[in-house]
Motif scaffolding. Structure first.
Motif, PDB file in Angstrom:
ATOM      1  N   ARG A  27     -63.482  35.309  15.622  1.00 18.93           N
ATOM      2  CA  ARG A  27     -62.602  35.408  14.464  1.00 18.93           C
ATOM      3  C   ARG A  27     -63.342  35.255  13.144  1.00 18.93           C
ATOM      4  O   ARG A  27     -62.705  35.180  12.093  1.00 18.93           O
ATOM      5  N   THR A  28     -64.671  35.197  13.195  1.00 20.53           N
ATOM      6  CA  THR A  28     -65.478  34.988  11.999  1.00 20.53           C
ATOM      7  C   THR A  28     -66.409  36.155  11.714  1.00 20.53           C
ATOM      8  O   THR A  28     -67.443  35.977  11.076  1.00 20.53           O
ATOM      9  N   ALA A  74     -61.225  44.184   9.694  1.00 22.16           N
ATOM     10  CA  ALA A  74     -59.960  44.064  10.405  1.00 22.16           C
ATOM     11  C   ALA A  74     -60.106  44.405  11.878  1.00 22.16           C
ATOM     12  O   ALA A  74     -59.334  43.928  12.708  1.00 22.16           O
ATOM     13  N   LYS A  75     -61.096  45.239  12.203  1.00 21.13           N
ATOM     14  CA  LYS A  75     -61.344  45.638  13.584  1.00 21.13           C
ATOM     15  C   LYS A  75     -62.554  44.942  14.187  1.00 21.13           C
ATOM     16  O   LYS A  75     -62.932  45.257  15.319  1.00 21.13           O
TER      17      LYS A  75
END
Length: 124
Positions: A27-28, A74-75
């Motif tokens: 997520r980073t 975002a991807k």
């Protein structure tokens, strides 16, 4: 550490195009600068292109004007658009993450996580 998976390689004729993708876990993703390197048989791993967390780009002279690096946070994906391919572009292409902003994007040892590589073969 980040898990990276490259895709999009293949066999193309000289003058053709490919787009490589590198999908990252976690997520980073947006906190890492990203780089593309390549390695041909019997040769040293070579810098291709890098993109910073803010979108700044660095491209090797050998591919400047032909290759473009981009990212889609975002991807969780970084791309390498390769146009006007030459036989000397034949190599395994790797993506990698660079966590330290101060580290040189040109040095392989600046990067902490690496993908498995994807083969690009350009025929004459």
């Amino acid at each position: 550490q980040v898990q990276l998976v490259e895709s999009g390689g293949g066999l193309v004729q000289a003058g053709g195009s490919l787009r490589l993708s590198c999908a990252a876990s976690g997520r980073t993703f947006s906190s890492y600068a990203m780089g593309w390197f390549r390695q041909a048989p019997g040769k040293e791993r070579e810098f291709v292109a890098a993109i910073s967390t803010s979108g700044g780009k660095t491209t090797a002279d050998s591919v400047k004007g032909r290759f473009t690096i981009s990212r889609d946070n975002a991807k969780n994906t970084v791309y390498l658009q390769m146009n006007s391919l030459k036989p000397e572009d034949t190599a395994v292409y790797y993506c990698a993450t660079k966590a330290m902003a101060w580290a040189s994007p040109l040095r392989a040892d600046s990067y902490g996580s690496w993908g498995q590589g994807t083969q690009v073969t350009v025929s004459s």
